[in-house]
Design an enzyme around this catalytic site. Structure first.
Site, PDB file in Angstrom:
ATOM      1  N   LYS A  45       0.829  -1.201   0.000  1.00 35.26           N
ATOM      2  CA  LYS A  45       0.000   0.000   0.000  1.00 35.26           C
ATOM      3  C   LYS A  45       0.867   1.257   0.000  1.00 35.26           C
ATOM      4  O   LYS A  45       0.624   2.195  -0.761  1.00 35.26           O
ATOM      5  CB  LYS A  45      -0.932  -0.009   1.212  1.00 35.26           C
ATOM      6  CG  LYS A  45      -1.999   1.097   1.170  1.00 35.26           C
ATOM      7  CD  LYS A  45      -2.780   1.143   2.471  1.00 35.26           C
ATOM      8  CE  LYS A  45      -3.609  -0.094   2.718  1.00 35.26           C
ATOM      9  NZ  LYS A  45      -4.795  -0.172   1.856  1.00 35.26           N
ATOM     10  N   ARG A 114      -3.870   2.867   8.400  1.00 35.67           N
ATOM     11  CA  ARG A 114      -4.124   1.607   7.705  1.00 35.67           C
ATOM     12  C   ARG A 114      -2.868   0.740   7.676  1.00 35.67           C
ATOM     13  O   ARG A 114      -1.753   1.239   7.597  1.00 35.67           O
ATOM     14  CB  ARG A 114      -4.553   1.859   6.250  1.00 35.67           C
ATOM     15  CG  ARG A 114      -5.780   2.729   6.065  1.00 35.67           C
ATOM     16  CD  ARG A 114      -5.961   3.038   4.589  1.00 35.67           C
ATOM     17  NE  ARG A 114      -6.981   4.027   4.319  1.00 35.67           N
ATOM     18  CZ  ARG A 114      -8.219   3.752   3.917  1.00 35.67           C
ATOM     19  NH1 ARG A 114      -8.584   2.493   3.742  1.00 35.67           N
ATOM     20  NH2 ARG A 114      -9.078   4.708   3.680  1.00 35.67           N
ATOM     21  N   GLY A 123      -8.174  -7.441   4.024  1.00 32.95           N
ATOM     22  CA  GLY A 123      -9.042  -7.575   5.184  1.00 32.95           C
ATOM     23  C   GLY A 123      -8.441  -8.289   6.371  1.00 32.95           C
ATOM     24  O   GLY A 123      -9.099  -8.428   7.406  1.00 32.95           O
ATOM     25  N   MET A 125      -5.760  -7.445   8.215  1.00 35.02           N
ATOM     26  CA  MET A 125      -5.260  -6.573   9.285  1.00 35.02           C
ATOM     27  C   MET A 125      -6.202  -5.380   9.421  1.00 35.02           C
ATOM     28  O   MET A 125      -7.245  -5.323   8.784  1.00 35.02           O
ATOM     29  CB  MET A 125      -3.816  -6.180   9.007  1.00 35.02           C
ATOM     30  CG  MET A 125      -2.858  -7.353   9.136  1.00 35.02           C
ATOM     31  SD  MET A 125      -1.166  -6.926   8.716  1.00 35.02           S
ATOM     32  CE  MET A 125      -1.279  -6.659   6.950  1.00 35.02           C
ATOM     33  N   ARG A 358      -3.136  -1.633  -6.061  1.00 35.94           N
ATOM     34  CA  ARG A 358      -2.311  -2.826  -5.882  1.00 35.94           C
ATOM     35  C   ARG A 358      -2.710  -3.825  -6.949  1.00 35.94           C
ATOM     36  O   ARG A 358      -3.789  -3.730  -7.538  1.00 35.94           O
ATOM     37  CB  ARG A 358      -2.500  -3.434  -4.490  1.00 35.94           C
ATOM     38  CG  ARG A 358      -3.930  -3.902  -4.207  1.00 35.94           C
ATOM     39  CD  ARG A 358      -4.093  -4.324  -2.758  1.00 35.94           C
ATOM     40  NE  ARG A 358      -5.481  -4.695  -2.460  1.00 35.94           N
ATOM     41  CZ  ARG A 358      -5.946  -4.914  -1.244  1.00 35.94           C
ATOM     42  NH1 ARG A 358      -5.140  -4.811  -0.196  1.00 35.94           N
ATOM     43  NH2 ARG A 358      -7.206  -5.244  -1.043  1.00 35.94           N
ATOM     44  N   HIS A 480     -15.399  -8.584   1.074  1.00 39.50           N
ATOM     45  CA  HIS A 480     -14.406  -9.500   1.646  1.00 39.50           C
ATOM     46  C   HIS A 480     -14.633 -10.919   1.155  1.00 39.50           C
ATOM     47  O   HIS A 480     -13.700 -11.610   0.720  1.00 39.50           O
ATOM     48  CB  HIS A 480     -14.487  -9.446   3.176  1.00 39.50           C
ATOM     49  CG  HIS A 480     -13.630 -10.455   3.859  1.00 39.50           C
ATOM     50  ND1 HIS A 480     -14.114 -11.678   4.281  1.00 39.50           N
ATOM     51  CD2 HIS A 480     -12.308 -10.461   4.164  1.00 39.50           C
ATOM     52  CE1 HIS A 480     -13.133 -12.369   4.824  1.00 39.50           C
ATOM     53  NE2 HIS A 480     -12.039 -11.649   4.771  1.00 39.50           N
ATOM     54  N   SER A 798      12.229 -43.444  -5.674  1.00 42.17           N
ATOM     55  CA  SER A 798      11.036 -42.605  -5.576  1.00 42.17           C
ATOM     56  C   SER A 798      10.879 -42.241  -4.106  1.00 42.17           C
ATOM     57  O   SER A 798      10.743 -43.127  -3.255  1.00 42.17           O
ATOM     58  CB  SER A 798       9.793 -43.343  -6.083  1.00 42.17           C
ATOM     59  OG  SER A 798       8.657 -42.526  -5.962  1.00 42.17           O
ATOM     60  N   CYS A 865       6.656 -39.230  -4.870  1.00 37.93           N
ATOM     61  CA  CYS A 865       5.294 -39.714  -5.100  1.00 37.93           C
ATOM     62  C   CYS A 865       4.365 -39.486  -3.909  1.00 37.93           C
ATOM     63  O   CYS A 865       3.272 -40.024  -3.865  1.00 37.93           O
ATOM     64  CB  CYS A 865       5.296 -41.188  -5.475  1.00 37.93           C
ATOM     65  SG  CYS A 865       5.971 -42.262  -4.183  1.00 37.93           S
ATOM     66  N   TYR A 885      11.307 -36.180 -11.859  1.00 43.46           N
ATOM     67  CA  TYR A 885       9.851 -36.026 -11.986  1.00 43.46           C
ATOM     68  C   TYR A 885       9.199 -35.898 -10.617  1.00 43.46           C
ATOM     69  O   TYR A 885       9.794 -36.227  -9.581  1.00 43.46           O
ATOM     70  CB  TYR A 885       9.237 -37.211 -12.744  1.00 43.46           C
ATOM     71  CG  TYR A 885       9.261 -38.519 -11.984  1.00 43.46           C
ATOM     72  CD1 TYR A 885       8.233 -38.854 -11.098  1.00 43.46           C
ATOM     73  CD2 TYR A 885      10.300 -39.415 -12.143  1.00 43.46           C
ATOM     74  CE1 TYR A 885       8.262 -40.047 -10.384  1.00 43.46           C
ATOM     75  CE2 TYR A 885      10.341 -40.609 -11.441  1.00 43.46           C
ATOM     76  CZ  TYR A 885       9.313 -40.917 -10.564  1.00 43.46           C
ATOM     77  OH  TYR A 885       9.350 -42.097  -9.857  1.00 43.46           O
TER      78      TYR A 885
END
Length: 917
Positions: A45, A114, A123, A125, A358, A480, A798, A865, A885
């Site tokens: 912000k 703020r 929302g 904080m 933002r 919200h 694996s 896996c 993988y």
């Protein structure tokens, strides 16, 4: 740094100037000190305010107390004198710039306070508006504005927000006072209360403060500011903020900045207003100006859903020049940030002010669409585009739709809710977040729930997380509920004004019908409809899937990590291939034995008293297993299929001990001579024999195959006979036989010898040889540490990180929820280690295992896996440690592919950056 001012001095474009103090940054009068891109120090912000100020946009002046001050507050429980002093200097500078004094004089300065963290946490904080008002300055404000109602409305808002946020008084205590006054005055809307009524509300609010704190509402404006600043710092560690950070993997150490900004008033009258919006539709991705506003209101009224706002097209009719200016400014902001902007604005007496910008949160469907649009508009590159979609967001493309054939007109409770987040959801009504958590909890009692609220608040985050869908009667597309559910990919219908929700009696009323807690309803988040009862849902929209497929083509070139699926049956394998799986990383053979026609043979094998009887039972299972494997090989058509041999302890295939004892007792009482008793008692005896105090560390995995080698023989024969059969059909196979739970080289040697012997026997019998590998699952710490030895025999590893996590932490995966909520709340753990890989402990064992395994066998194939194979954070880790993988459930394959592509693209970007240095 820790205080920053958006200031009247010239900005420097490359670095923050020397006169920016350690704690404060100033902005105002069309210029800001510093480059405005210091999100780490200023928060999102504050950085946005600084950049808008530098761009000459109409931004109310103020200053940012930087995140370092928050971190100091968290460490010490208070800020240093330096922070206080620098804040006072910044405040004096703001007063001089405005020609006003905080809360004093004929023209009192009022400010908003703020929060603003580095990463958007909508929302989560706290905010306080109208700070500086007291019993004297409210009268000065009334005289200056010539509007007594406006002044009293601003003061009552301050007392309520300050009382709730700073003094920690329940919001409901103030709501009761306000609701009672509206009822007394027969006021439908907040704006129907006149100045005298609001004065009476203020008196009531003061009594609430006195009752809860024992003190009067603070009248010193400087004391108000210090207390508000510290309360915003504390809000960084409130429950909802910590919960949100855990869900979104945001560090607890960052802290929040505090933005103190001169107030502009949207509640000054019908020529004033406030609104929020997005430069493109955050739900669908349409390139349309998407905003909502309220006249005679303050910002919290819109985002909190207190009143249902107006569409932005109405502003064009009422204030065409303000609308034109807003469109021009937000278009500039989007082009500057090269992303969709979520903005807030206030109109005071017909003049527009920008309060925030933002990068906007959006659904997965919108994220893909917007990324494609921005590439076509030359705002971003394809490489940048792949980072504009969170990997978990691709689940949005897979969400169900309502089956229109199952919709009856009489079941529609409303057709006019707002389609806040797409998809459809079915569940039982609950009215509180706590009830949602309880009913949608864990185990056999788990039920899908729809959280029904007049409006959600940030305190509901834990209920929103577990609910299947969210329904609110108030609020708009930027409320919200809408923003949070879109970020989570959950179905939401907001602002369903035709539905009356009574949270006290736990009832929902619509069109003359009353629904109670526990009743079933269906939400259509794509159209805004709400229906009573359980409606059929349909698979995802093919058109959206086609758009996703086009986007994924951009991502694929960056991906180095393979993605396989965990699948036990051909149907799941087919679905996995649809989503782009490149093989099966885990086929759990035990799942095949639970089918009704198979479990008797499995139990017969377990009950057998000798090897001969066990082999007889296994012989009946052989053709069934062979058929299963053949189906998988056909679907995968030459892609690797990793088949794990029998892993769980044998007692899992038998009835539970307690159930057997009850059944025996009942039968003895009713039919003591029943021949079934003998069978049941024999079964109970076997269950007792197999009973283990810790079965997950007991007689399972390779230990079963070593004790009963005939089990390994049967499964190996089924695998190789299936492979030969399918290859004779002209379809290639690639079988990988995985031995589970090995801790020593000798265990693997024992089981691998059986597998290879059976393979040779089958090849000789069938007159055909097929390619295959024998490897092991690394799921014990010892196996990772001696991976160099195990790799002498294993052709692939694996990592079974479910059990590796269990055995590294000493947590029971089935019982962790008894301690996990406390561990997360206390900050002992940041994430559930079974959901996100523990890089420091479990991850280090994985790293060691790979390094030592490949030292012995350089081309060792390595994958994962466990559940971590579908988690983006864990996938990034797998890429970093050099796995070949990951494997995950079929419906996580798209997520894994995008996460892997992003990991590869980060490497490329880093390499490009290193070359330019």
């Amino acid at each position: 740094m820790a205080i920053t001012i958006f200031s009247e001095t010239e900005a420097e474009s490359t670095k923050a100037p020397a006169n920016i103090t350690k704690y404060v940054y100033f902005f105002g009068d069309g210029r800001a000190e510093g480059d405005g891109k210091m999100k780490d120090e200023l928060g999102g912000k504050g950085a946005g305010l600084a950049e808008m100020t530098n761009a000459g946009l109409p931004v109310p002046p103020g200053f940012t107390i930087q995140t370092e001050a928050c971190r100091e507050y968290m460490r010490r429980g208070q800020v240093s004198k330096d922070v206080d002093q620098q804040m006072e200097v910044a405040l004096k500078r703001l007063e001089n710039l405005q020609g006003q004094e905080l809360g004093r004089g004929d023209h009192p300065l009022l400010v908003s306070v703020r929060s603003g963290a580095k990463f958007s946490m909508p929302g989560m904080m706290d905010t306080i508006l109208n700070l500086g008002l007291n019993d004297e300055s409210v009268e000065a404000l009334a005289k200056r504005s010539n509007n007594l109602r406006f002044a009293y409305d601003s003061y009552r808002r301050l007392i309520q927000m300050f009382g709730n946020v700073v003094l920690e008084i329940p919001k409901s205590a103030f709501d009761e006072v306000f609701a009672a006054k509206k009822k007394q005055k027969k006021a439908k809307l907040d704006t129907d209360l006149d100045a005298k009524a609001l004065e009476e509300v203020i008196a009531g609010y003061k009594k609430v403060v006195k009752k809860y704190t024992g003190r009067d509402f603070p009248q010193d404006p400087h004391q108000q500011l210090i207390m508000a600043r510290d309360a915003v710092f504390r809000s960084w560690n409130n429950d909802r903020a910590k919960h949100y950070r855990r869900i979104n993997n945001i560090s607890d150490e960052l802290g929040t900045a505090v933005n103190v900004q001169a107030m502009v008033f949207g509640n000054l009258g019908e020529n004033s207003g406030t609104g929020v919006g997005f430069t493109r539709n955050p739900a669908t991705g349409e390139k349309e100006f998407f905003a909502e506003f309220l006249m005679n209101a303050q910002g919290e009224d819109v985002v909190a859903g207190i009143r249902t706002p107006l569409r932005i097209a109405e502003l064009e009719k009422r204030m065409p020049e303000v609308y034109r200016q807003l469109r021009e400014i937000t278009t500039r902001l989007e082009r500057h940030y090269r992303d969709v902007q979520d903005f807030e604005f206030t109109i005071q007496d017909g003049k527009l002010y920008m309060l925030q910008t933002r990068n906007g949160k959006r659904t997965g469907i919108a994220a893909v669409r917007i990324a494609v649009q921005m590439v076509a508009e030359a705002l971003i590159t394809k490489e940048e585009a792949i980072f504009r979609v969170e990997p978990n967001q691709v689940v949005d493309f897979l969400v169900p739709r309502l089956d229109e054939k199952d919709v009856k007109p009489e079941d529609v409770l409303t057709a006019h809710g707002l389609p806040a987040s797409p998809g459809a959801a079915v569940g039982q009504i609950v009215f509180t977040a706590d009830d949602a958590v309880e009913k949608a909890g864990h185990g056999a009692q788990k039920q899908p729930v729809i959280l029904v609220r007049a409006e959600t608040t940030p305190e509901d985050i834990h209920g929103i997380e577990v609910a299947a869908g969210i329904l609110t009667s108030q609020g708009g597309m930027t409320s919200h509920a809408a923003v949070v559910t879109r970020g989570m990919g959950k179905c939401c219908v907001a602002g369903a004004g035709e539905i009356a929700i009574d949270e006290r009696t736990r009832q929902l009323r619509a069109r003359g019908q009353v629904l109670k807690e526990g009743d079933w309803i269906t939400l259509d988040g794509s159209t805004g409809r709400v229906l009573k009862g359980r409606k059929r849902l349909l698979p995802p929209d093919p058109e959206n899937l086609a758009k996703l497929a086009g986007f994924m083509k951009w991502a694929e070139p960056f991906r180095k990590l393979g993605v396989r699926a965990n699948a036990d049956i051909p149907r799941d394998a087919e679905k996995a291939r649809e989503f782009g799986a490149e093989g099966i990383g885990l086929c759990r053979t035990e799942h095949m034995f639970f089918a009704p026609k198979r479990i008797p043979h499995m139990r017969a094998m377990i009950m057998a008293k000798n090897e001969k009887d066990r082999r007889a039972a296994l012989k009946k299972l052989l053709p069934m297993q062979r058929s299963d494997f053949a189906g998988l090989f056909r679907v995968m058509d030459g892609l690797p299929v990793t088949i794990r041999l029998l892993d769980p302890p044998l007692h899992e295939f038998l009835p539970k001990r307690e159930e057997l004892m009850v059944e025996i007792a009942l039968l003895e009482a009713a039919r003591p001579k029943s021949p079934k008793l003998k069978t049941l008692k024999t079964l109970l005896q076997r269950v007792e024999e197999l009973h283990e105090f810790n079965p997950m560390l007991g007689h399972r995995g390779c230990r079963l195959g070593i004790t009963y080698p005939e089990i390994t023989e049967m499964q190996a024969r089924a695998i190789f006979e299936a492979a030969v059969e399918v290859e004779k059909e002209g379809i290639k196979t690639h079988a990988e036989v995985m031995i589970p739970l090995t801790a020593t080289l000798k265990e693997l040697v024992n089981q691998a010898a059986i597998v290879r012997r059976v393979a040779d026997e089958v090849f000789k019998e069938k007159g055909k040889t097929v390619h295959y590998l024998v490897g092991t699952m690394i799921e014990l710490p010892r196996a990772a540490l001696v991976a160099g030895e195990i790799a002498q025999e294993a052709e692939f590893f694996s990592f079974g990180t479910n059990d590796l996590t269990q055995t590294t932490f000493g947590f029971s995966r089935d019982d962790i929820n008894k301690v996990l909520p406390t561990y997360l709340a206390e900050g002992i753990l940041k994430q559930d280690p079974f959901a996100v890989i523990d890089r420091e402990g479990v991850g280090e064992l994985v790293r060691i295992g790979i390094e030592r395994g490949r030292k012995t066998r350089p081309h060792l194939e390595v994958g994962i896996c466990g559940e971590h194979g579908g988690d983006p954070n864990s996938i990034e880790f797998c890429h970093q440690v050099g796995m070949d993988y990951v494997a995950c459930s079929p419906f996580r394959v798209l997520t894994a592919r995008l996460a892997a592509a992003q990991a590869g693209a980060r490497d490329k970007l880093q390499a490009d950056s290193d070359r330019t240095k």
